[in-house]
Design a protein around this motif. Structure first.
Motif, mmCIF file in Angstrom:
data_model
loop_
_atom_site.group_PDB
_atom_site.id
_atom_site.type_symbol
_atom_site.label_atom_id
_atom_site.label_comp_id
_atom_site.label_asym_id
_atom_site.label_seq_id
_atom_site.Cartn_x
_atom_site.Cartn_y
_atom_site.Cartn_z
ATOM 1 N N LYS A 191 0.824 -1.207 0.000
ATOM 2 C CA LYS A 191 0.000 0.000 0.000
ATOM 3 C C LYS A 191 0.859 1.258 0.000
ATOM 4 C CE LYS A 191 -3.830 -2.178 2.494
ATOM 5 N NZ LYS A 191 -4.628 -2.196 3.752
ATOM 6 N N GLU A 192 2.018 1.191 0.644
ATOM 7 C CA GLU A 192 2.893 2.357 0.763
ATOM 8 C C GLU A 192 3.820 2.456 -0.441
ATOM 9 O OE1 GLU A 192 2.679 4.659 3.045
ATOM 10 O OE2 GLU A 192 1.070 3.610 4.118
ATOM 11 N N SER A 193 3.842 3.620 -1.073
ATOM 12 C CA SER A 193 4.679 3.805 -2.262
ATOM 13 C C SER A 193 6.162 3.680 -1.939
ATOM 14 C CB SER A 193 4.388 5.158 -2.907
ATOM 15 O OG SER A 193 4.601 6.215 -1.984
ATOM 16 N N ALA A 194 6.554 4.060 -0.725
ATOM 17 C CA ALA A 194 7.969 3.959 -0.346
ATOM 18 C C ALA A 194 8.424 2.504 -0.346
ATOM 19 C CB ALA A 194 8.195 4.591 1.032
ATOM 20 N N GLU A 195 7.558 1.603 0.095
ATOM 21 C CA GLU A 195 7.906 0.179 0.091
ATOM 22 C C GLU A 195 7.945 -0.358 -1.332
ATOM 23 O OE1 GLU A 195 6.744 -4.043 2.273
ATOM 24 O OE2 GLU A 195 5.443 -2.296 2.545
ATOM 25 N N GLN A 196 7.045 0.090 -2.171
ATOM 26 C CA GLN A 196 7.075 -0.309 -3.583
ATOM 27 C C GLN A 196 8.414 0.066 -4.209
ATOM 28 O OE1 GLN A 196 3.748 1.500 -5.630
ATOM 29 N NE2 GLN A 196 2.328 0.982 -3.984
ATOM 30 N N ARG A 197 8.840 1.304 -3.977
ATOM 31 C CA ARG A 197 10.099 1.775 -4.575
ATOM 32 C C ARG A 197 11.295 1.010 -4.018
ATOM 33 N NH1 ARG A 197 7.457 6.803 -3.839
ATOM 34 N NH2 ARG A 197 8.655 7.177 -1.932
ATOM 35 N N ALA A 198 11.275 0.717 -2.713
ATOM 36 C CA ALA A 198 12.401 0.015 -2.083
ATOM 37 C C ALA A 198 12.543 -1.393 -2.651
ATOM 38 C CB ALA A 198 12.203 -0.035 -0.566
ATOM 39 N N ILE A 199 11.431 -2.098 -2.817
ATOM 40 C CA ILE A 199 11.483 -3.456 -3.366
ATOM 41 C C ILE A 199 11.935 -3.424 -4.816
ATOM 42 C CG2 ILE A 199 10.084 -5.458 -4.000
ATOM 43 C CD1 ILE A 199 8.370 -4.850 -1.499
ATOM 44 N N ALA A 200 11.405 -2.482 -5.594
ATOM 45 C CA ALA A 200 11.800 -2.368 -7.001
ATOM 46 C C ALA A 200 13.292 -2.093 -7.135
ATOM 47 C CB ALA A 200 10.994 -1.267 -7.683
ATOM 48 N N LYS A 201 13.842 -1.295 -6.242
ATOM 49 C CA LYS A 201 15.278 -0.993 -6.285
ATOM 50 C C LYS A 201 16.109 -2.247 -6.022
ATOM 51 C CE LYS A 201 18.891 2.028 -4.445
ATOM 52 N NZ LYS A 201 19.857 0.897 -4.323
ATOM 53 N N ILE A 202 15.693 -3.055 -5.056
ATOM 54 C CA ILE A 202 16.408 -4.297 -4.753
ATOM 55 C C ILE A 202 16.419 -5.206 -5.979
ATOM 56 C CG2 ILE A 202 16.303 -6.440 -3.412
ATOM 57 C CD1 ILE A 202 15.175 -4.725 -1.086
ATOM 58 N N LEU A 203 15.270 -5.351 -6.616
ATOM 59 C CA LEU A 203 15.176 -6.221 -7.778
ATOM 60 C C LEU A 203 15.992 -5.678 -8.959
ATOM 61 C CD1 LEU A 203 11.381 -7.064 -7.513
ATOM 62 C CD2 LEU A 203 13.304 -8.551 -6.938
#
Length: 211
Positions: free
Chosen positions: A191-203
């Motif tokens: 739900k949180e955009s910050a978590e979306q961005r963090a996961i995408a960066k890891i991948l």
């Protein structure tokens, strides 16, 4: 560049790694924070199961009349499945549309960071992103996201490519997913955009290391 110039083994390995990392991240988060049972299994607390169509505007591409040579030349990348060979961003294409060609299909113009998915035949489930204003042909459905991080959506759709293929191969003689069917597929998303961005960066970092 030709598709054969890329490293298909590494690309295949990279895609499998992406799927594994997405699933392991979700399982870790669900274990750590508690999870919620959904129709696709358990997803972490603080995540939603969202239809692709609810995450932005889905656009099916279109080809301008090929009999008019003035529609093609230099200018706007014209993305087809032939331009999708494992890369994340499409930076070159076999054909480009001119200003005239773009005008003919202006309703299909895609902004940078649009997620494009091949929805026909053997190319079913290939996923790329635009790096500039682009147009696709009618074999691709694209998501212009205004409700989620497009980088995360890119990886989220990669994670369901097998489901896209299975649905299409069991639907019609010509294996195809139209805009309506494509929009109904669901992906788990924080739900949180910050978590979306963090996961995408890891991948993204994983892909860079592999390639």
């Amino acid at each position: 560049w030709k598709a054969s110039a890329k490293r298909p083994c590494n690309t295949h390995h990279a895609m499998n790694n992406i799927r594994m990392k997405i699933m392991s991240n979700a399982k870790f988060s669900a274990t750590k924070r508690g999870g919620e049972q959904t129709e696709i299994g358990e997803i972490p607390e603080g995540w939603d199961l969202r239809k692709i169509g609810s995450l932005g505007r889905v656009v099916t591409g279109k080809t301008p009349p090929t009999k008019d040579a003035n529609n093609f030349g230099t200018g706007y990348p014209f993305i087809t499945p032939r331009d999708m060979y494992g890369q994340k961003y499409v930076r070159t294409t076999e054909r480009y549309l001119t200003e005239k060609g773009k005008g003919v299909v202006k309703s299909c113009l895609l902004p940078p960071h649009t997620v494009c998915v091949s929805c026909i035949g053997s190319a079913m489930g290939k996923v790329v992103m635009t790096d500039r204003q682009s147009i696709t042909n009618q074999q691709l459905n694209s998501l212009i996201s205004d409700h989620a991080d497009p980088q995360f959506i890119y990886y989220g759709i990669i994670n369901i490519t097998n489901k896209l293929r299975d649905a299409a191969f069991h639907s019609t003689a010509v294996h195809i997913l139209n805009k309506s069917a494509f929009s109904q597929f669901k992906i788990p998303i924080p739900k949180e955009s910050a978590e979306q961005r963090a996961i995408a960066k890891i991948l993204s970092d994983i892909i860079r290391r592999i390639n």
